[in-house]
Design a protein around this motif. Structure first.
Motif, mmCIF file in Angstrom:
data_model
loop_
_atom_site.group_PDB
_atom_site.id
_atom_site.type_symbol
_atom_site.label_atom_id
_atom_site.label_comp_id
_atom_site.label_asym_id
_atom_site.label_seq_id
_atom_site.Cartn_x
_atom_site.Cartn_y
_atom_site.Cartn_z
ATOM 1 N N GLU A 70 -32.831 -24.259 -54.668
ATOM 2 C CA GLU A 70 -31.788 -24.069 -53.653
ATOM 3 C C GLU A 70 -32.350 -23.558 -52.333
ATOM 4 O O GLU A 70 -31.593 -23.327 -51.382
ATOM 5 N N TYR A 71 -33.642 -23.388 -52.254
ATOM 6 C CA TYR A 71 -34.294 -22.852 -51.055
ATOM 7 C C TYR A 71 -34.247 -23.886 -49.927
ATOM 8 O O TYR A 71 -34.647 -25.044 -50.095
ATOM 9 N N VAL A 72 -33.765 -23.501 -48.750
ATOM 10 C CA VAL A 72 -33.659 -24.406 -47.601
ATOM 11 C C VAL A 72 -35.030 -24.539 -46.940
ATOM 12 O O VAL A 72 -35.661 -23.532 -46.596
ATOM 13 N N ARG A 75 -34.633 -27.483 -40.821
ATOM 14 C CA ARG A 75 -33.513 -27.178 -39.921
ATOM 15 C C ARG A 75 -32.272 -28.023 -40.223
ATOM 16 O O ARG A 75 -31.175 -27.685 -39.768
ATOM 17 N N LYS A 76 -32.444 -29.111 -40.962
ATOM 18 C CA LYS A 76 -31.298 -29.945 -41.324
ATOM 19 C C LYS A 76 -30.502 -29.351 -42.478
ATOM 20 O O LYS A 76 -29.413 -29.826 -42.800
ATOM 21 N N GLY A 77 -31.074 -28.357 -43.134
ATOM 22 C CA GLY A 77 -30.396 -27.737 -44.263
ATOM 23 C C GLY A 77 -30.760 -28.331 -45.605
ATOM 24 O O GLY A 77 -30.143 -28.009 -46.622
ATOM 25 N N ASP A 78 -31.774 -29.209 -45.647
ATOM 26 C CA ASP A 78 -32.208 -29.788 -46.918
ATOM 27 C C ASP A 78 -32.843 -28.710 -47.787
ATOM 28 O O ASP A 78 -33.619 -27.873 -47.301
ATOM 29 N N ASP A 81 -34.761 -29.061 -53.687
ATOM 30 C CA ASP A 81 -34.280 -30.067 -54.640
ATOM 31 C C ASP A 81 -33.923 -31.374 -53.944
ATOM 32 O O ASP A 81 -34.111 -32.459 -54.510
ATOM 33 N N ASP A 82 -33.379 -31.304 -52.735
ATOM 34 C CA ASP A 82 -33.056 -32.522 -51.972
ATOM 35 C C ASP A 82 -34.329 -33.316 -51.681
ATOM 36 O O ASP A 82 -34.366 -34.543 -51.853
ATOM 37 N N ILE A 83 -35.356 -32.624 -51.238
ATOM 38 C CA ILE A 83 -36.632 -33.289 -50.946
ATOM 39 C C ILE A 83 -37.234 -33.853 -52.228
ATOM 40 O O ILE A 83 -37.768 -34.971 -52.245
ATOM 41 N N HIS A 84 -37.124 -33.086 -53.300
ATOM 42 C CA HIS A 84 -37.674 -33.520 -54.583
ATOM 43 C C HIS A 84 -37.027 -34.815 -55.049
ATOM 44 O O HIS A 84 -37.710 -35.728 -55.545
#
Length: 395
Positions: A70-72, A75-78, A81-84
């Motif tokens: 859950e770590y941002v 700057r987009k707020g990703d 986990d989103d990057i993963h």
């Protein structure tokens, strides 16, 4: 037979040449290998199904460390986990990944972004065999537009960014060369499962012919159902005729008699919606009672049954998904125990890809400006088959 006696003119999977006007190594002869690969996989129902399952298992249930997931990270707020999730898709499709990192004035990483792997190209190696920069373009096919204008494939529209090297002295030297941290473009961590500075082919490449065949078979099935003639038969009857004359005594033909084509009838008898209709044909000769003539339909599906089965089996095999293929064709039953075994088996298949991603995240967050993951655990929680409570395996 010895290796040297076998066919020697087999084509390379990827043709790599130097594009002087852009200063890059072409990814395929037309520099569009990943784009073409993706289109072929997407057009194959079996191929896209296997590729999606492959990506899902690589991603698993995300990072084990929930706080880190859950770590941002930008700057987009990703989040991490989103990057993963995006990285796992690239690994599944192409066998490679690309991450962009930004630094602060102290040479610490402060931001992480995902770069679509198909947008990246390698520069030519220098005399020491080192690739110093990664070339990035939003669409190497030249179809993407901004403000209604296509983004041309030219040096002005390509970002040339330094490869990942987090040594502080190197980063600070690059910042100085850029004219300050506000002008610095950061670095790109480009990783390939084919090896260092080598374009990967992706798992689909080994069965790309089968995937293209799978698309063709789908087209045949569509045309067989939608465009084939499917009438039950035709009713043949005598066509009455009448002769009329004009004021000058000339014979006047009925306009309907002149329009003897079957274009309208053909359209009314093609496709699944018009199946089992009866076609009426009027004749002017042979005075006899109407008769029904059955029509035998040519079914093309049967002609490709063997090809269809072998194509599907090879695609499943290339992705190591034999358990799901066996369930699909009925070689094994459909039960919770079998699915649990299938999940456990496939988790072992994707472990190599997962370990690569773990090492990649570790390389980045070692140089992060703060401690983002105190446990330093970047492993992924594997997918598990969840049985429905109170439902028997036999149901």
């Amino acid at each position: 037979m010895r290796v040297k006696d076998l066919k020697k003119n087999s084509n390379k999977r990827i043709d790599i040449r130097y594009l002087q006007q852009l200063g890059i190594q072409a990814y395929g002869e037309d520099n569009l290998y990943p784009q073409t690969l993706k289109n072929i996989v997407s057009a194959s129902s079996t191929g896209s199904e296997c590729a999606d399952r492959f990506a899902d298992f690589i991603e698993g249930n995300g990072f084990r460390e929930v706080s880190f997931s859950e770590y941002v990270v930008n700057r987009k707020g990703d989040t991490a986990d989103d990057i993963h999730a995006l990285v796992c898709r690239d690994i599944a499709d192409y066998g490679g990944l690309a991450l962009h990192v930004n630094y602060n004035i102290l040479g610490e990483i402060v931001e992480l972004q995902h770069i679509p792997f198909e947008n990246c190209r390698l520069l030519e190696e220098d005399d020491n065999g080192y690739v110093a920069k990664i070339a990035i373009h939003p669409d190497w096919s030249g179809c993407k537009t901004r403000k209604g204008t296509r983004i041309k494939i030219s040096k002005e529209n390509v970002d040339y960014i330094d490869v990942f090297n987090p040594i502080k002295s190197v980063v600070q030297a690059q910042i100085e060369d850029a004219g300050g941290v506000e002008y610095y473009k950061g670095q790109v961590l480009w990783v390939s499962m084919a090896g260092k500075q080598t374009y990967p082919t992706g798992k689909a490449d080994r069965v790309i012919t089968e995937m293209s065949t799978d698309e063709g078979l789908s087209n045949i099935k569509l045309r067989n159902v939608r465009n084939n003639f499917l009438p039950a038969g035709m009713m043949v009857s005598k066509k009455g005729s009448s002769i009329r004359y004009d004021e000058q005594g000339n014979e006047v033909k009925d306009k309907k008699e002149e329009d003897s084509g079957f274009s309208d009838a053909i359209l009314m008898l093609q496709g699944d919606v018009n199946s089992n209709k009866i076609m009426e044909v009027e004749i002017e000769a042979e005075e006899e009672e109407p008769k029904f003539v059955p029509i035998t339909i040519q079914n093309y599906d049967k002609e490709f049954t063997v090809t269809d089965a072998s194509v599907v089996e090879r695609i499943y095999s290339a992705y190591g998904q034999e358990p799901w293929y066996c369930i699909r064709v009925g070689k094994v039953g459909f039960s919770g125990d079998i699915l649990e075994d299938a999940f456990e088996y496939y988790n072992s298949i994707v472990s190599k890809q997962q370990r690569l991603i773990e090492r990649t995240f570790d390389r980045v967050f070692k140089y992060w400006y703060e401690i983002a993951n105190p446990s330093n655990d970047y492993s992924v929680q594997p997918l598990k088959y969840v049985r429905n409570a109170g439902v028997s395996d036999n149901n």
